[in-house]
Design a protein around this motif. Sequence first.
Motif, PDB file in Angstrom:
ATOM      1  N   HIS A 149       0.798  -1.215   0.000  1.00 49.89           N
ATOM      2  CA  HIS A 149       0.000   0.000   0.000  1.00 49.89           C
ATOM      3  C   HIS A 149       0.836   1.274   0.000  1.00 49.89           C
ATOM      4  O   HIS A 149       0.296   2.375  -0.092  1.00 49.89           O
ATOM      5  CB  HIS A 149      -0.940   0.018   1.211  1.00 49.89           C
ATOM      6  CG  HIS A 149      -2.031  -0.999   1.144  1.00 49.89           C
ATOM      7  ND1 HIS A 149      -1.822  -2.331   1.441  1.00 49.89           N
ATOM      8  CD2 HIS A 149      -3.340  -0.893   0.807  1.00 49.89           C
ATOM      9  CE1 HIS A 149      -2.956  -3.002   1.300  1.00 49.89           C
ATOM     10  NE2 HIS A 149      -3.886  -2.150   0.909  1.00 49.89           N
ATOM     11  N   GLN A 201      -5.452   2.719  -1.088  1.00 48.95           N
ATOM     12  CA  GLN A 201      -6.583   2.207  -0.328  1.00 48.95           C
ATOM     13  C   GLN A 201      -6.730   0.699  -0.473  1.00 48.95           C
ATOM     14  O   GLN A 201      -7.172   0.012   0.451  1.00 48.95           O
ATOM     15  CB  GLN A 201      -7.868   2.898  -0.784  1.00 48.95           C
ATOM     16  CG  GLN A 201      -7.840   4.400  -0.644  1.00 48.95           C
ATOM     17  CD  GLN A 201      -7.522   4.834   0.775  1.00 48.95           C
ATOM     18  OE1 GLN A 201      -8.304   4.602   1.692  1.00 48.95           O
ATOM     19  NE2 GLN A 201      -6.345   5.437   0.972  1.00 48.95           N
ATOM     20  N   TRP A 236      -6.396   4.499  -5.251  1.00 46.42           N
ATOM     21  CA  TRP A 236      -6.059   5.643  -4.416  1.00 46.42           C
ATOM     22  C   TRP A 236      -7.282   6.542  -4.199  1.00 46.42           C
ATOM     23  O   TRP A 236      -8.200   6.569  -5.019  1.00 46.42           O
ATOM     24  CB  TRP A 236      -4.962   6.483  -5.070  1.00 46.42           C
ATOM     25  CG  TRP A 236      -3.751   5.728  -5.501  1.00 46.42           C
ATOM     26  CD1 TRP A 236      -3.586   5.024  -6.663  1.00 46.42           C
ATOM     27  CD2 TRP A 236      -2.524   5.591  -4.793  1.00 46.42           C
ATOM     28  NE1 TRP A 236      -2.341   4.463  -6.719  1.00 46.42           N
ATOM     29  CE2 TRP A 236      -1.654   4.793  -5.580  1.00 46.42           C
ATOM     30  CE3 TRP A 236      -2.062   6.077  -3.556  1.00 46.42           C
ATOM     31  CZ2 TRP A 236      -0.364   4.461  -5.181  1.00 46.42           C
ATOM     32  CZ3 TRP A 236      -0.767   5.759  -3.159  1.00 46.42           C
ATOM     33  CH2 TRP A 236       0.062   4.955  -3.963  1.00 46.42           C
ATOM     34  N   ASP A 237      -7.228   7.298  -3.122  1.00 47.20           N
ATOM     35  CA  ASP A 237      -8.195   8.358  -2.846  1.00 47.20           C
ATOM     36  C   ASP A 237      -7.406   9.660  -2.787  1.00 47.20           C
ATOM     37  O   ASP A 237      -6.499   9.806  -1.955  1.00 47.20           O
ATOM     38  CB  ASP A 237      -8.909   8.095  -1.519  1.00 47.20           C
ATOM     39  CG  ASP A 237     -10.049   9.067  -1.257  1.00 47.20           C
ATOM     40  OD1 ASP A 237      -9.897  10.269  -1.566  1.00 47.20           O
ATOM     41  OD2 ASP A 237     -11.092   8.638  -0.729  1.00 47.20           O
TER      42      ASP A 237
END
Length: 359
Positions: free
Chosen positions: A191, A232, A223-224
Amino acid sequence: MAQRRLAEALQLSRDLVLKRCCKDKGEGAERGVHFPAHLTAPQRVPLSKDVHGIYSLGFAPGGGQLAAGFGNGAVQLVDAGRVSPGPSLFSGHRTRHAITAVSFHRATPGLLLAAGADGTVSIYDLFSQCPVASLTEKENEINAMDFCRDGSTFATAGKDRHIRLYDSHTNQLFHIMEAPDFMAGDEFTPHSGHSRRIFALCFHPTELHLFLTGGWDNSVKVWDKRVAKGAQSVINGPHICGPGLDVKGDQVLTGSWVPRDALQLWDLRMSRLWETLPFPGSPAQGEFLYSAQFCTAEVVLAGGSGTGGACAIHTGTGQVLGEILLPNKPVHVVVSAPGGQPVAVAGAGGNLHLAELQH
């Protein structure tokens, strides 16, 4: 005996249904029955910079205009409706690297962004056909770029494995999702970022903050853009070597540069394989896909170097709905306008072809 009779009866039933469907296709269309889509006969668009190869394509939101990026840095527009060359925005030169991503500005109509392997993003005014701004990512080779749904942000990624987020109204860099630095002893986790260069980046078409990246490290990361650091979720497996990544709803599409099982659908929520789609190709050549994209929720378009062509495939049945073959040249990029009307395929030697997905 009973099993054989049952099998014969089932085959007879299928044959009767098939004959009935073929006979009443026009009647079925009037009743709203949907028959399999197909690609229209592709039309080739010869362009003056074809010798340098096409490495990126992008449709305007309405699908009437197409931008092409070449191996020498040239950028040209194409009239997709008339299937004819349009104006050149930049003629390119020998020292400039390939244009690896082009995108029409989603928040400001009349602007086009072109990202290059020299680390430069050039912004062109389509009315004056002149560059109006540029930005440079030092010591980076940009391989991918995309806008978020509302056009407020665009992101880039490439050789240095960092993901950069820009304010599209000011063209200012506002955040870098930094990849781990192995030389500095940074801890690496699935991550924490990509371990090898990134070749694909795409924002979710309906989720404003969500985007995905993929590359050489056999993974797709989700991803955010509101979260400063860390993916994520992670999908393990896809070996991405070009724009071979797309997302629609809860499905992720990947085209991997591998000899078999190259075209796959993944469950975005569970980060696991949903389905491997059959891609036509000979065992000797393999599949080796560079690019893949959704045309509709049920039709995908993909191409690469294994077959020297691109295919439209129905995700529910695996049926090939059409094929665009290049003259013994690899496909670098495929792209679809909304609804698959039209689609474009290009690669080595230019070889830009346009077709439409007819329902």
